[in-house]
Every structure is written in C-alpha cells, then in structure tokens.
Motif scaffolding. Structure first.
Motif, PDB file in Angstrom:
ATOM      1  N   LEU A 200      22.589   8.902 -16.750  1.00  0.00           N
ATOM      2  CA  LEU A 200      21.521   9.226 -17.711  1.00  0.00           C
ATOM      3  C   LEU A 200      21.748   8.496 -19.036  1.00  0.00           C
ATOM      4  O   LEU A 200      20.817   7.918 -19.616  1.00  0.00           O
ATOM      5  CB  LEU A 200      21.452  10.746 -17.935  1.00  0.00           C
ATOM      6  CG  LEU A 200      20.424  11.237 -18.966  1.00  0.00           C
ATOM      7  CD1 LEU A 200      18.999  10.855 -18.562  1.00  0.00           C
ATOM      8  CD2 LEU A 200      20.518  12.747 -19.159  1.00  0.00           C
ATOM      9  N   LYS A 201      22.985   8.490 -19.516  1.00  0.00           N
ATOM     10  CA  LYS A 201      23.293   7.812 -20.779  1.00  0.00           C
ATOM     11  C   LYS A 201      22.952   6.324 -20.679  1.00  0.00           C
ATOM     12  O   LYS A 201      22.428   5.734 -21.606  1.00  0.00           O
ATOM     13  CB  LYS A 201      24.778   7.980 -21.154  1.00  0.00           C
ATOM     14  CG  LYS A 201      25.190   9.337 -21.634  1.00  0.00           C
ATOM     15  CD  LYS A 201      24.828   9.643 -23.068  1.00  0.00           C
ATOM     16  CE  LYS A 201      23.702  10.610 -23.208  1.00  0.00           C
ATOM     17  NZ  LYS A 201      23.829  11.970 -22.792  1.00  0.00           N
ATOM     18  N   LEU A 202      23.288   5.733 -19.523  1.00  0.00           N
ATOM     19  CA  LEU A 202      23.042   4.298 -19.361  1.00  0.00           C
ATOM     20  C   LEU A 202      21.541   3.995 -19.328  1.00  0.00           C
ATOM     21  O   LEU A 202      21.067   3.035 -19.934  1.00  0.00           O
ATOM     22  CB  LEU A 202      23.717   3.812 -18.079  1.00  0.00           C
ATOM     23  CG  LEU A 202      24.033   2.335 -18.043  1.00  0.00           C
ATOM     24  CD1 LEU A 202      24.911   1.943 -19.216  1.00  0.00           C
ATOM     25  CD2 LEU A 202      24.738   1.979 -16.734  1.00  0.00           C
ATOM     26  N   LYS A 203      20.785   4.835 -18.619  1.00  0.00           N
ATOM     27  CA  LYS A 203      19.331   4.641 -18.560  1.00  0.00           C
ATOM     28  C   LYS A 203      18.739   4.730 -19.954  1.00  0.00           C
ATOM     29  O   LYS A 203      17.973   3.866 -20.376  1.00  0.00           O
ATOM     30  CB  LYS A 203      18.672   5.744 -17.706  1.00  0.00           C
ATOM     31  CG  LYS A 203      18.908   5.630 -16.224  1.00  0.00           C
ATOM     32  CD  LYS A 203      18.220   6.787 -15.502  1.00  0.00           C
ATOM     33  CE  LYS A 203      19.229   7.489 -14.640  1.00  0.00           C
ATOM     34  NZ  LYS A 203      18.669   8.423 -13.671  1.00  0.00           N
ATOM     35  N   GLU A 204      19.056   5.810 -20.651  1.00  0.00           N
ATOM     36  CA  GLU A 204      18.339   6.051 -21.901  1.00  0.00           C
ATOM     37  C   GLU A 204      18.749   5.095 -23.010  1.00  0.00           C
ATOM     38  O   GLU A 204      17.947   4.804 -23.882  1.00  0.00           O
ATOM     39  CB  GLU A 204      18.445   7.513 -22.353  1.00  0.00           C
ATOM     40  CG  GLU A 204      19.812   7.985 -22.767  1.00  0.00           C
ATOM     41  CD  GLU A 204      19.785   9.443 -23.246  1.00  0.00           C
ATOM     42  OE1 GLU A 204      20.805  10.108 -23.126  1.00  0.00           O
ATOM     43  OE2 GLU A 204      18.741   9.898 -23.763  1.00  0.00           O
TER      44      GLU A 204
END
Ligand code: F6R
Length: 393
Positions: free
Chosen positions: A243-247
């Motif tokens: 999630l951190k990488l996507k956002e």
C-alpha cells in the motif's frame, strides 16, 4: 517544523520510537498489569465478550489484521477483521456480547463511522482506537483508547500504524489478563517485550541507509509490479508495504500470503532479459526490468526462533521466486543465516518475538516507499488523488 527532514513523512517515521512509547506510557503497571481504566469498559464487560470484530480502512485495517493474530492467540476469543466499507453491507452477526474495535487515525473516516453506527444499532459495544482527541469516531463510541502518537501530517500513515499496533496489543493483553488465560506466562513476557519496542524501532531506523540507497535504485526500475510476501503477521506487513508503495511511488504493488504464491501469483515473476531468452521467453524483457534484475519481491521473514516451521517455509518460497528470476529483497532478523544464499538484498532487523515483529519489519518498507517516491520527484507528503482524512463513503 519538519525538524530538518525533507518531508513530514520522514519526520513521522523518525518519531515512531517516541510515538509507540507514548502509546504505552501509563498503561502498564509495575507488575505488568495493563491499566485501561480510561477506556470505560468494566472487567465484567470484557468478561462478557464472546466475539471481537475489528473494523477499519487502509493502513488502519492492516493494523487490525495484525491484531487478530495476537488477540485470538492470547484470549481464545474469535476475532474477525473487516474493511469498514464492506462491514455493514454484509449484515454481520452482532449482539451485546460482541466487542467491535474501530481503528482510525483521524477519527473522521466516513466508512469507519458508518460501520460504528451500524454496530451500535445492533447493540454491540464499540471501542475506538484513535489518534485524534475529540474527533467524531471516539465521540460516538462507547469507549476509546487514544494512541497519543501526536499529529500525523503526511497523507501516508506511518507512526499511526505502529501506535495502533501498540494500542491493539494493549487491548488484547488486557482482555487476556481480565479473563484469565492458559498462556499467562506468555502474556506476562509479551508485556515486557512490548516495552522494548521503542528501542528496537530506534535500532532499525539507525540502519536505514542501505534501504534509502535501494529506494534510489528501484526508482528507475520499470518493473510492471513489485511483490511483497509474508506469512502470519508478516502477511499484513506485506499488504502495508505494498500500500505504501502504491500510494507514494505510484508503482503497482501487491502483498501476498507467501503460501498463496504457488496458487497463482508466482506467474507474475519475470526474470531478467537474458534468463527469459534461455527459458524460451521473448528476447526483450517484457517486465521492463533493467537487465540483471527480475521482478522485485520483498520478503518479510518471520523469526526462526518463534514459529520455526513458518520460517523454513518462507525460506523455500524465497528460493522458489529467486529460481524464477525474481530480484529478492529480504527483511530478516539478525542472526538468521538461512536466508543469506537467497537474498539479493538483505535488510536486517533486531530479534523480536513473532507477534511483535511488525513493529520492526514495517519500518524498512515505509522508508523504502518514501525513498522511491522522493527519487521519482513525487510529493511524498501529498500523493496525487489522496486526502488525509476520507470523509465521504
Ligand atoms: C495509508 C493511509 C490510509 C488510511 C485510511 C484510514 O497510508 O493513510 O489508508 O490509513 O484512510 O484512515 P484513518 O485511520 O484516519 O481512519
């Protein structure tokens, strides 16, 4: 105001040892008893609980997923974790003896608020874990445990996550102590270990230079996806890393339970260009990876000391993806030598009991995502299309 950091997110990552210490402060007595009088749930209320639901969104949902492992293990009460946006539309089974724990940093997330209202209509008891004093979610809940993490400015949640974990563990340990459990010794040991977490997080933070370097390297990677694998509590950590990488980096990323790889996702693994030719694939590298680099796979490895079997299984998973050309980035405990032969990049974290490992394994994933985003020239604190608090359903 950013204390010398380029971004609020980096400041908030650095504040995590203090934030976790602040969540624990005053809540653990001299003999290790958890003191949550402020929560306004009586011991009798807690003894009556026969089912726990944890309901939240995004990063707060991932904190709930970790908490489930701990709460069920320590208390033997069934615990379900659900996305707030799905919860009330499913007509969940709730009654007076259900404890619904809603987790929200902002205390204003509309999906979570609507789930909490639904739970109250069904007469369940609602406990909020929240970072924002006086916000709507704690106001409408029967009980509240504030995380005391201090204001979180960056849109991407970091210190809120670790403080939510601390708060969830306090709730789980308190439930276990009040009800009496067969793991009393273990519960006492965990109370002590929980208090060591701020120092361990500090230790992780001190070793993040190689992760920042890796972030700069991965920023140029044209990989079509970055995969995160974990098992047990490492599985929600994998979801949170993705999630951190996507956002932040706007890269496609996905977290998997490592045991599921062979049921489908392993087909996503592409090797570097040369290898693909050998294996009969097209000469050009469809994955877009630079030559010599296959699909990045970030592996969260459980402690070999805790659940040894799981450790060995994930080591074989790492071996499998690497044999198919993956570029393996392995997060493993100090002293875990079994991973060395299969790690293209090895990130060490301090030895930590299995259930508490997310306090240390999450941190490198936060640092990595921020480093990639920064190297790509993104606004790390304000990623596109996102708002800090989501007040629409
Ligand atoms: C991710 C992120 C979001 C929030 C989610 C819930 O970095 O920040 O996924 O975790 O919107 O927000 P709260 O906890 O305020 O209810």
């Amino acid at each position: 105001e950013k204390d010398g950091h380029a971004w609020f997110m980096l400041k908030e990552i650095a504040e995590q040892p203090q934030a976790v210490a602040d969540t624990l402060r005053g809540r653990i007595g001299e003999t290790g008893e958890i003191m949550l009088d402020e929560v306004r749930l009586t011991d009798q209320d807690l003894r009556d609980v026969d089912k726990v639901f944890i309901v939240s969104c995004g990063t707060s949902y991932h904190a709930g997923l970790v908490a489930k492992y701990a709460i069920e293990h320590w208390t033997r009460i069934p615990c379900e974790v659900e996305l707030a946006s799905e919860f009330r539309y499913r007509d969940p089974v709730l009654d007076r003896s259900t404890l619904v724990v809603v987790i929200s940093q902002s205390g204003e997330t509309m999906d979570t608020l609507m789930a909490l209202r639904h739970a109250k209509e069904q007469k369940a008891r609602v406990l909020a874990i929240c970072n924002t004093n006086g916000s709507t979610i704690p106001r409408e809940s029967d009980a509240v445990l504030y995380t005391h993490g201090g204001p979180e400015i960056a849109v991407a949640s970091t210190k809120a996550f670790l403080t939510q974990l601390a708060a969830c563990f306090l709730v789980g340990l308190h439930l276990a102590q009040v009800r009496g459990v067969k793991y009393a010794d273990e519960v006492a040991a965990v109370v002590a270990q929980l208090q060591e977490m701020p120092a361990k997080i500090e230790k992780v933070l001190a070793g993040m230079d190689p992760v920042r370097e890796l972030g700069r390297e991965l920023a140029d990677n044209k990989a079509s996806t970055v995969l995160f694998i974990g098992r047990h509590v490492g599985y929600p950590v994998a979801l949170e890393g993705a999630l951190k990488l996507k956002e932040l980096a706007y890269m496609h990323a996905e977290g998997f339970a490592a045991g599921e790889l062979k049921h489908g996702p392993i087909a996503l693994i592409a090797g570097p260009a040369g290898d693909r030719q050998q294996s009969g694939g097209p000469a050009d590298d469809e994955s877009g990876n630079p030559v010599g680099h296959g699909t990045p796979v970030i592996c969260i490895v459980p402690s070999p000391a805790g659940r040894g079997l799981l450790h060995d299984k994930i080591v074989s998973n790492i071996q499998e993806v690497r044999a198919r050309g993956a570029h393996t980035i392995v997060i493993a405990e100090e002293g875990d030598d079994a991973v060395i032969p299969y790690a293209d990049v090895l990130v060490r974290v301090p030895r930590t009991p299995t259930l508490l490992a997310p306090f240390v394994t999450t941190v490198p994933l936060q640092v990595l995502a921020a480093a990639i985003a920064d190297a790509r020239g993104h606004d790390v604190d304000q990623p596109r299309n996102l708002a800090k608090s989501v007040t629409v359903e």
